[in-house]
Design a protein around this motif. Sequence first.
Motif, PDB file in Angstrom:
ATOM      1  N   UNK A  25      -5.344   7.255  16.932  1.00 53.46           N
ATOM      2  CA  UNK A  25      -5.526   8.877  17.135  1.00 53.46           C
ATOM      3  C   UNK A  25      -5.500   9.364  15.709  1.00 53.46           C
ATOM      4  N   UNK A  26      -6.377  10.292  15.542  1.00 52.16           N
ATOM      5  CA  UNK A  26      -6.493  11.404  14.178  1.00 52.16           C
ATOM      6  C   UNK A  26      -5.246  11.793  13.742  1.00 52.16           C
ATOM      7  N   UNK A  27      -4.854  12.003  12.558  1.00 47.96           N
ATOM      8  CA  UNK A  27      -3.625  12.760  12.298  1.00 47.96           C
ATOM      9  C   UNK A  27      -3.915  14.467  12.590  1.00 47.96           C
ATOM     10  N   UNK A  28      -2.771  14.980  12.885  1.00 43.92           N
ATOM     11  CA  UNK A  28      -2.666  16.334  12.896  1.00 43.92           C
ATOM     12  C   UNK A  28      -2.702  16.589  11.421  1.00 43.92           C
ATOM     13  N   UNK A  29      -2.889  18.006  11.074  1.00 43.08           N
ATOM     14  CA  UNK A  29      -2.596  18.684   9.795  1.00 43.08           C
ATOM     15  C   UNK A  29      -1.123  18.923   9.483  1.00 43.08           C
ATOM     16  N   UNK A  30      -0.617  18.298   8.484  1.00 44.49           N
ATOM     17  CA  UNK A  30       0.617  18.547   8.150  1.00 44.49           C
ATOM     18  C   UNK A  30       1.027  19.656   6.973  1.00 44.49           C
ATOM     19  N   UNK A  31       2.014  20.430   7.377  1.00 46.05           N
ATOM     20  CA  UNK A  31       2.396  21.502   6.428  1.00 46.05           C
ATOM     21  C   UNK A  31       3.895  21.526   6.607  1.00 46.05           C
TER      22      UNK A  31
ATOM     23  N   UNK B 142       2.705  11.165  -2.187  1.00 41.36           N
ATOM     24  CA  UNK B 142       2.473   9.758  -1.952  1.00 41.36           C
ATOM     25  C   UNK B 142       3.725   8.679  -1.665  1.00 41.36           C
ATOM     26  N   UNK B 143       3.768   8.242  -0.527  1.00 39.70           N
ATOM     27  CA  UNK B 143       5.161   7.147  -0.277  1.00 39.70           C
ATOM     28  C   UNK B 143       4.621   5.847  -0.375  1.00 39.70           C
ATOM     29  N   UNK B 144       5.513   5.052  -1.189  1.00 40.05           N
ATOM     30  CA  UNK B 144       5.141   3.884  -1.105  1.00 40.05           C
ATOM     31  C   UNK B 144       5.564   2.970   0.125  1.00 40.05           C
TER      32      UNK B 144
ATOM     33  N   UNK C  49       0.752  -1.243   0.108  1.00 37.27           N
ATOM     34  CA  UNK C  49      -0.177  -0.043   0.105  1.00 37.27           C
ATOM     35  C   UNK C  49       0.937   1.177  -0.035  1.00 37.27           C
ATOM     36  N   UNK C  50       0.285   2.474   0.006  1.00 36.34           N
ATOM     37  CA  UNK C  50       0.862   4.005   0.264  1.00 36.34           C
ATOM     38  C   UNK C  50       0.525   4.652   1.470  1.00 36.34           C
ATOM     39  N   UNK C  51       1.235   5.340   1.732  1.00 36.76           N
ATOM     40  CA  UNK C  51       1.014   6.408   2.655  1.00 36.76           C
ATOM     41  C   UNK C  51       0.777   7.723   1.950  1.00 36.76           C
ATOM     42  N   UNK C  52      -0.346   8.439   2.194  1.00 32.00           N
ATOM     43  CA  UNK C  52      -0.520   9.768   1.533  1.00 32.00           C
ATOM     44  C   UNK C  52      -0.568  10.744   2.523  1.00 32.00           C
ATOM     45  N   UNK C  53       0.391  11.736   2.366  1.00 27.46           N
ATOM     46  CA  UNK C  53       0.805  13.060   3.346  1.00 27.46           C
ATOM     47  C   UNK C  53      -0.231  13.789   2.723  1.00 27.46           C
TER      48      UNK C  53
ATOM     49  N   UNK D 105       9.813  15.595   5.717  1.00 31.59           N
ATOM     50  CA  UNK D 105       8.910  14.503   4.850  1.00 31.59           C
ATOM     51  C   UNK D 105       9.459  13.341   5.047  1.00 31.59           C
ATOM     52  N   UNK D 106      10.364  13.018   5.149  1.00 31.25           N
ATOM     53  CA  UNK D 106      10.797  11.406   5.104  1.00 31.25           C
ATOM     54  C   UNK D 106      10.148  10.740   6.478  1.00 31.25           C
ATOM     55  N   UNK D 107      10.350  11.573   7.496  1.00 29.27           N
ATOM     56  CA  UNK D 107       9.493  11.106   8.663  1.00 29.27           C
ATOM     57  C   UNK D 107       8.058  11.015   8.896  1.00 29.27           C
ATOM     58  N   UNK D 108       7.485  11.631   8.205  1.00 31.17           N
ATOM     59  CA  UNK D 108       6.139  11.672   8.283  1.00 31.17           C
ATOM     60  C   UNK D 108       5.170  10.542   8.102  1.00 31.17           C
ATOM     61  N   UNK D 109       5.395   9.744   7.002  1.00 31.51           N
ATOM     62  CA  UNK D 109       4.827   8.427   6.784  1.00 31.51           C
ATOM     63  C   UNK D 109       4.919   7.420   7.963  1.00 31.51           C
TER      64      UNK D 109
END
Length: 467
Positions: free
Chosen positions: A218-224, A160-162, A147-151, A203-207
């Motif tokens: 827990x719901x995700x925070x908003x990322x910027x 999109x991160x694989x 699957x993918x992780x979508x920031x 960004x590499x840490x975010x997924x």
Amino acid sequence: MSEIITRFPPSPTGYLHIGGARTALFNWLFVKHFGGKLVLRIEDTDAERSTQESVDAIFDALDWLGIDWDDGPHYQSKRLDVYTEHVNKLIESGHAYYCTCTQERLEEMRNKAKAQNQNPMYDRQCRDKGLEKTDGAVVRFKSPLDGNSVIKDVIKGNIVINNTEIDDFIILRSDGSPMYNLACVIDDITMNISHVIRGDDHISNTPKQMMLFTALGVDLPVFGHVPMVLGPDKSRLSKRHGAMSVTEYREMGYTPDALINYLVRLGWSHGDQEFFTRDDLIEKFTLDNIGKSAGIFNPGKLLALNADHIKEASPKSLFPQVMPFMKEKGIDAEEGEHLENIIETLQPRSKTFIEMAEGAEFYYNDEVVFEEKPAKKFLKPNAIEPLTVLAEELKALTQFAESDIEDAFKRVMEKTELKLGKIAQPVRVALTGKAASPGIFEIIDILGRDSVVSRIEKAIKFINAKV
């Protein structure tokens, strides 16, 4: 919109630099604009590199910039029990596991991957063994195998991160200390962080962090993710580009308002406007106008903006900023109307507070030191007459306001049949020792009759001594 809570989490391994200051500023302006809260936390789990000196330096820099916070400071080193508690939850829920692979085995794995031009990744040998905690064991997170992780990035758009690119990363070291991604997520959860605004080098840490949020229910925070700051040559910003610590700019005579103005404009815009006061920024700042491309650091633009902020500030507001530099020059200045008048004459021609202090020296030094070039050009025998006549006119004045001084110059022009420039330049050098200075009438008004007449008479003696 629910309550906005952001955080600024510096690592105390050095001074606060330009990039970190801009991140803090973006978070601060965001919560100020929307009436939210800013949490300050010190990410000091790296015991070997973290120092109290760095913590103090960060506080000092934030204080100088005027960036305050609503909660904290929280120290990660004092929250180890909280991290351990959440790690245990992840293990119990099957989202994490103990790994006993040796460093030798991991090194062999890395070398083999490199030899095959592959990314070094853990082979998940311990993933399904159900191992118990033992000395030397680390805890790894069970990353998804497909699957993918979508920031959903509010600045950059969807990223999109694989998931196959993310291995089972360590979340707890063998000594019980948390890894960055774990501590960061647990802090964001327990501190109710709604928005994570940080540099795009994260960004590499975010997924990985998204996976931890999800595993903990827990719901995700908003990322910027804010674009990086680059040097003029488009390379990563370094000290050779001017990437000094924030407090070094204070020592160089910059005003915090100018640095804040400049840092915000490195990546954020509001039409074509360049000059912003602090209140302007709070009123206008949103994440919508942060660009996607890197900001280019230009020391020349910062210096020009600093000059603009000095020029636009009230003289009284500049007292505490210029006073340390005046003291370094040996100037014993006291706050009050006299100093305010001096500062006002220097504002249009001062790019930094160092220049302002240098420009103020002649006001306080009774013994004027004549610079060689202007003295040679303007303190010549033909200047004796206008200087003498002016001294007499000034002595005769019953009032000593700027208008009276201007009238005295007019009478000197009539008596000597010289234009103002021919009179003003020798007078300027006589009073300041320099060819350039604030307005001559302003200078005379501030110095006062006795000091002006004394300086003019000394200049006449100087000319006579050369004849």
